[in-house]
Motif scaffolding. Structure first.
Motif, PDB file in Angstrom:
ATOM      1  N   TYR A   1      42.286  33.360  32.603  1.00  0.00           N
ATOM      2  CA  TYR A   1      40.994  33.871  32.609  1.00  0.00           C
ATOM      3  C   TYR A   1      40.042  32.964  33.671  1.00  0.00           C
ATOM      4  CZ  TYR A   1      39.621  29.500  30.318  1.00  0.00           C
ATOM      5  OH  TYR A   1      39.112  28.055  30.205  1.00  0.00           O
TER       6      TYR A   1
ATOM      7  N   GLU B   1      37.878  28.248  34.363  1.00  0.00           N
ATOM      8  CA  GLU B   1      39.082  28.898  34.323  1.00  0.00           C
ATOM      9  C   GLU B   1      40.336  28.345  33.790  1.00  0.00           C
ATOM     10  OE1 GLU B   1      40.933  29.711  38.272  1.00  0.00           O
ATOM     11  OE2 GLU B   1      39.484  28.481  38.977  1.00  0.00           O
TER      12      GLU B   1
ATOM     13  N   ARG C   1      38.654  38.948  26.273  1.00  0.00           N
ATOM     14  CA  ARG C   1      37.291  39.242  26.903  1.00  0.00           C
ATOM     15  C   ARG C   1      36.073  39.502  25.783  1.00  0.00           C
ATOM     16  NH1 ARG C   1      36.647  43.334  29.460  1.00  0.00           N
ATOM     17  NH2 ARG C   1      38.176  44.581  29.017  1.00  0.00           N
TER      18      ARG C   1
ATOM     19  N   CYS D   1      33.998  37.321  31.160  1.00  0.00           N
ATOM     20  CA  CYS D   1      35.134  36.602  32.093  1.00  0.00           C
ATOM     21  C   CYS D   1      35.855  37.877  32.417  1.00  0.00           C
ATOM     22  CB  CYS D   1      35.863  35.572  31.219  1.00  0.00           C
ATOM     23  SG  CYS D   1      36.892  36.320  29.818  1.00  0.00           S
TER      24      CYS D   1
ATOM     25  N   VAL E   1      40.007  38.790  33.284  1.00  0.00           N
ATOM     26  CA  VAL E   1      41.415  38.323  32.726  1.00  0.00           C
ATOM     27  C   VAL E   1      42.537  39.102  33.610  1.00  0.00           C
ATOM     28  CG1 VAL E   1      42.937  38.510  30.903  1.00  0.00           C
ATOM     29  CG2 VAL E   1      40.649  37.852  30.500  1.00  0.00           C
TER      30      VAL E   1
ATOM     31  N   SER F   1      43.581  38.570  37.796  1.00  0.00           N
ATOM     32  CA  SER F   1      42.203  38.386  37.200  1.00  0.00           C
ATOM     33  C   SER F   1      41.176  38.469  38.220  1.00  0.00           C
ATOM     34  CB  SER F   1      42.027  36.873  36.753  1.00  0.00           C
ATOM     35  OG  SER F   1      42.214  36.059  37.772  1.00  0.00           O
TER      36      SER F   1
ATOM     37  N   GLN G   1      39.988  43.435  33.565  1.00  0.00           N
ATOM     38  CA  GLN G   1      41.195  42.957  33.471  1.00  0.00           C
ATOM     39  C   GLN G   1      42.259  43.753  34.309  1.00  0.00           C
ATOM     40  OE1 GLN G   1      40.988  44.044  29.247  1.00  0.00           O
ATOM     41  NE2 GLN G   1      42.841  45.171  29.618  1.00  0.00           N
TER      42      GLN G   1
END
Length: 352
Positions: free
Chosen positions: A8, A100, A123, A134, A136, A149, A157
């Motif tokens: 992430y 992260e 997320r 964020c 992913v 990511s 994602q």
């Protein structure tokens, strides 16, 4: 059992926190910066502004750029909230920065209907509790998850289910896309007509090691094929080795600085070799006559002890420092050490 690793990465972390807390910043090009840009939001990035750029240069690219002074205490507290949320999922987590981390979800994923569902839930949960987005990536190892990511940023994602999917996606990407390939190494590869990740596949491991040395040759061979055996180091203690020196008279010329950087690097590197260790993190420290101290670090996925590679990382960090005079102390430290004898990669299984 095949591993399932998630990476992430918070989207423009520092800038996103400031925008969340100050709605008037929304949809305006802005950076978090002192003399050098720490984080640029996505509006600012459209102008070519990026981290490590001087604010003077950033302002030339975008005259109406909004500059916000960093509040690192606030960012640290926000990071702790995120870490605590993630730790409710599993303890198999390797936090590599405030914004992260890697998570081994091999066991956890069985409770979900799909990897896509897990990534979406992850997320949304972070956003619900922090108001921050964020991105992913899920892969078969750390390198594939890290690259995944970055594909659909921000708040996106991407998933690699196997090596074949990774190879197919990466084959037409520029060689710089591979972690461990910096600007200088890219130029060397370009001279050998290696421009794309797929160009590496025509070489055997032995050929790459012969051409570029053991560490760099291994990185090219493995990463171009999506091979990474390094574990998520969730319970590994932090170790470090390095060197620093305080100078009687401040360093005030570029020539002095370059010379002293090389000297302190050689001392630190000799200590790393004597420890018989590989390192994932290079950290620098600079203190000025007014006692102001700056520290910067660079972390990579694969551990190495290649002298040229590590020196390139150190130089990249020093080049990010805007004020390069009146320096009283220089330091270089290698962190996240791994004993050379217990390296996770096993090349005797590869067939050239």
């Amino acid at each position: 059992m095949d591993r399932v690793i998630l990476h992430y990465d918070m989207d423009a972390f520092y800038a996103s926190i400031e925008i969340r807390d100050n709605p008037k910043y929304k949809n305006r090009p802005m950076v978090v910066a002192g003399g050098v840009v720490t984080t640029a939001n996505y509006e600012a990035r459209k102008y070519g502004i990026h981290s490590a750029m001087s604010t003077f240069e950033a302002k030339k690219l975008c005259p109406n750029l909004l500059i916000v002074f960093p509040n690192k205490e606030k960012y640290f507290k926000e990071s702790q909230i995120i870490h605590n949320l993630v730790l409710k999922i599993t303890h198999k987590i390797e936090f590599i920065a405030l914004d992260e981390g890697y998570i081994d979800i091999t066991d956890v994923i069985k409770k979900f209907s799909s990897k896509e569902k897990f990534a979406k839930t992850f997320r949304e949960r972070i956003f619900k509790h922090t108001g921050l987005t964020c991105s992913v990536g899920i892969g078969i190892n750390k390198i594939s998850a890290k690259i995944a990511s970055d594909i659909n940023k921000p708040f996106g994602q991407y998933i690699f289910n196997n090596e074949e999917e990774f190879i197919e996606y990466m084959k037409d990407k520029k060689i710089r896309k591979l972690q461990g390939v910096g600007e200088k190494f890219e130029k060397i590869l370009n001279k050998d007509n290696i421009f794309l990740v797929g160009d590496i596949h025509k070489f055997s491991l032995k050929e790459l090691i012969k051409k570029y040395g053991k560490s760099r040759g291994e990185i090219l061979y493995l990463y171009s094929r999506g091979i990474d055996h390094s574990p998520v180091d969730y319970d590994k203690p932090i170790h470090s080795v390095g060197a620093e020196n305080t100078y009687s008279f401040p360093l005030n010329t570029e020539e002095e600085l370059i010379k002293k950087i090389e000297e302190i690097y050689n001392i630190a590197y000799d200590r790393l070799k004597k420890k018989n260790c590989l390192t994932k993190t290079v950290s620098i420290k600079v203190k000025y006559s007014d006692r102001k101290t700056i520290s910067k670090a660079k972390t990579t996925t694969i551990a190495t002890n290649n002298k040229d590679t590590l020196f390139e990382y150190a130089n990249e960090l020093f080049n990010e420092i805007e004020k390069r005079n009146d320096i009283k102390l220089l330091g270089i430290t290698f962190k996240n050490l791994t004993e050379f004898s217990i390296r996770q990669l096993s090349f005797n299984l590869f067939k050239d």
